[in-house]
Design an enzyme around this catalytic site. Structure first.
Site, PDB file in Angstrom:
ATOM      1  CD1 TRP A 105       0.567  -0.379   3.066  1.00 60.11           C
ATOM      2  CD2 TRP A 105      -1.341   0.515   3.641  1.00 60.11           C
ATOM      3  NE1 TRP A 105       0.971  -0.220   4.459  1.00 60.11           N
ATOM      4  CE2 TRP A 105      -0.293   0.314   4.776  1.00 60.11           C
ATOM      5  CE3 TRP A 105      -2.277   0.696   3.975  1.00 60.11           C
ATOM      6  CZ2 TRP A 105      -0.551   0.682   6.340  1.00 60.11           C
ATOM      7  CZ3 TRP A 105      -2.806   1.277   5.186  1.00 60.11           C
ATOM      8  CH2 TRP A 105      -2.072   0.750   6.473  1.00 60.11           C
ATOM      9  CG  ASN A 106       1.679   2.845  -2.896  1.00 63.00           C
ATOM     10  OD1 ASN A 106       3.076   2.732  -2.745  1.00 63.00           O
ATOM     11  ND2 ASN A 106       0.893   1.990  -3.353  1.00 63.00           N
TER      12      ASN A 106
ATOM     13  CG  HIS B 246     -11.719  29.122 -13.252  1.00 58.76           C
ATOM     14  ND1 HIS B 246     -11.277  28.758 -14.541  1.00 58.76           N
ATOM     15  CD2 HIS B 246     -11.354  27.889 -12.505  1.00 58.76           C
ATOM     16  CE1 HIS B 246     -10.560  27.431 -14.348  1.00 58.76           C
ATOM     17  NE2 HIS B 246     -10.587  27.215 -13.179  1.00 58.76           N
TER      18      HIS B 246
ATOM     19  CG  HIS C 250     -11.441  26.043  -8.072  1.00 55.55           C
ATOM     20  ND1 HIS C 250     -10.338  26.144  -7.159  1.00 55.55           N
ATOM     21  CD2 HIS C 250     -11.189  26.474  -9.280  1.00 55.55           C
ATOM     22  CE1 HIS C 250      -9.142  26.339  -8.183  1.00 55.55           C
ATOM     23  NE2 HIS C 250      -9.836  26.316  -9.265  1.00 55.55           N
TER      24      HIS C 250
ATOM     25  CG  HIS D  65      -9.119  18.776 -11.418  1.00 60.40           C
ATOM     26  ND1 HIS D  65      -8.208  18.958 -12.300  1.00 60.40           N
ATOM     27  CD2 HIS D  65      -9.735  19.959 -11.222  1.00 60.40           C
ATOM     28  CE1 HIS D  65      -8.097  20.152 -12.590  1.00 60.40           C
ATOM     29  NE2 HIS D  65      -8.829  20.732 -11.872  1.00 60.40           N
TER      30      HIS D  65
ATOM     31  CG  ASP E  78     -12.376  23.286 -11.437  1.00 61.58           C
ATOM     32  OD1 ASP E  78     -11.496  22.596 -10.687  1.00 61.58           O
ATOM     33  OD2 ASP E  78     -12.291  24.023 -12.558  1.00 61.58           O
TER      34      ASP E  78
ATOM     35  CG  HIS F 191      -8.001  22.014  -8.276  1.00 59.86           C
ATOM     36  ND1 HIS F 191      -9.253  22.269  -8.941  1.00 59.86           N
ATOM     37  CD2 HIS F 191      -8.163  22.360  -7.177  1.00 59.86           C
ATOM     38  CE1 HIS F 191     -10.016  22.627  -7.969  1.00 59.86           C
ATOM     39  NE2 HIS F 191      -9.455  22.911  -6.969  1.00 59.86           N
TER      40      HIS F 191
END
Length: 257
Positions: free
Chosen positions: A61-62, A207, A79, A73, A75, A69
């Site tokens: 595992w990590n 945006h 944001h 992804h 938004d 973002h």
């Protein structure tokens, strides 16, 4: 037959095709890089915790290190400053995350002009041909930019004047945000705005307008060319980060053959 059983049977038979629109997350995944003095997001990185060794003999595992973002992804409205009092990513309505999707294709135009901007007239021409934009749905903007997504330099396409990637004009962004029934807008580029958006008036219109109207964005999509102009269903799966401004997401589309 129950609707969900019909959907499963259709997916297994191939009469409904599942298309993955997601860019895989790895250290080379392109990210938005802002000029100084602005802060930048982290690149995606795995930090190994154990791999069948003395740190954990039976498991691998990590930890993951990434920004909200990074890669494909979502938004959220909060944001951007215009949506600062809006929903965070954990509050995304399920009817926004599973919704109808329309696709407008401007690959030819973007191929000739990396700074191509989508105009209201382009979308109105699309509506005249394909019908109205989906109520409570998404509009995806096909430019062919995903062909560059394995090469960070080509994806950014930057010179001394900054990045050159296709986007949306201020007039079109305002119209999409305020006068159309869509809940979100998705692109193949690193952000919903054009690379030269800082020079537009107003700057970063997608945006500013979409988030200010409580709408959502999707970026770094792939395989959009596999979707029809209308009729598909988008499935967006972000992490429900409480207070988050966005999240890496797995994005799928259901396409009826």
């Amino acid at each position: 037959m129950p609707v969900l059983r019909m959907l499963l049977d259709a997916a297994r038979s191939g009469s409904v095709r599942i298309v993955d629109l997601t860019t895989p997350l790895q250290e080379s995944t392109p990210i938005l890089e802002l000029p100084p003095p602005f802060a930048n997001t982290s690149r995606f990185r795995l930090e190994e915790l154990s791999r069948y060794d003395d740190r954990g003999p039976a498991w691998y595992w990590n930890d993951i290190h990434t920004g909200e973002h990074t890669g494909t992804h979502l938004d959220a409205p909060n944001h951007w400053v215009t949506g600062r009092d809006g929903l965070d990513v954990s509050q995304a309505p399920l009817t926004t995350l599973v919704a109808p999707v329309a696709v407008i294709d401007k690959m030819a135009e973007a191929g000739k002009d990396a700074d191509f901007l989508l105009e209201r007239s382009h979308v109105e021409e699309w509506v005249a041909e394909h019908g109205p934009l989906p109520e409570g749905g998404w509009l995806l903007y096909r430019t062919g930019w995903d062909a560059r997504s394995d090469d960070a330099a080509a994806f950014a396409n930057a010179d001394e004047n900054g990045p050159h990637t296709p986007g949306v004009s201020p007039t079109c962004a305002k119209w999409l945000a305020r006068e159309t029934p869509i809940v979100g807008f998705g692109v193949e580029t690193v952000g919903t705005d054009a690379g030269q958006a800082p020079a537009l008036k107003p700057a970063f219109p997608c945006h500013s307008e979409l988030m200010g109207a409580g709408k959502w964005g999707l970026t770094s999509l792939r395989n959009v060319e596999q979707l029809p102009p209308t009729g598909a269903v988008l499935v967006v799966c972000p992490l429900p980060i409480v207070g988050g401004s966005g999240s890496p997401a797995r994005v799928l589309a259901l396409v009826e053959e």
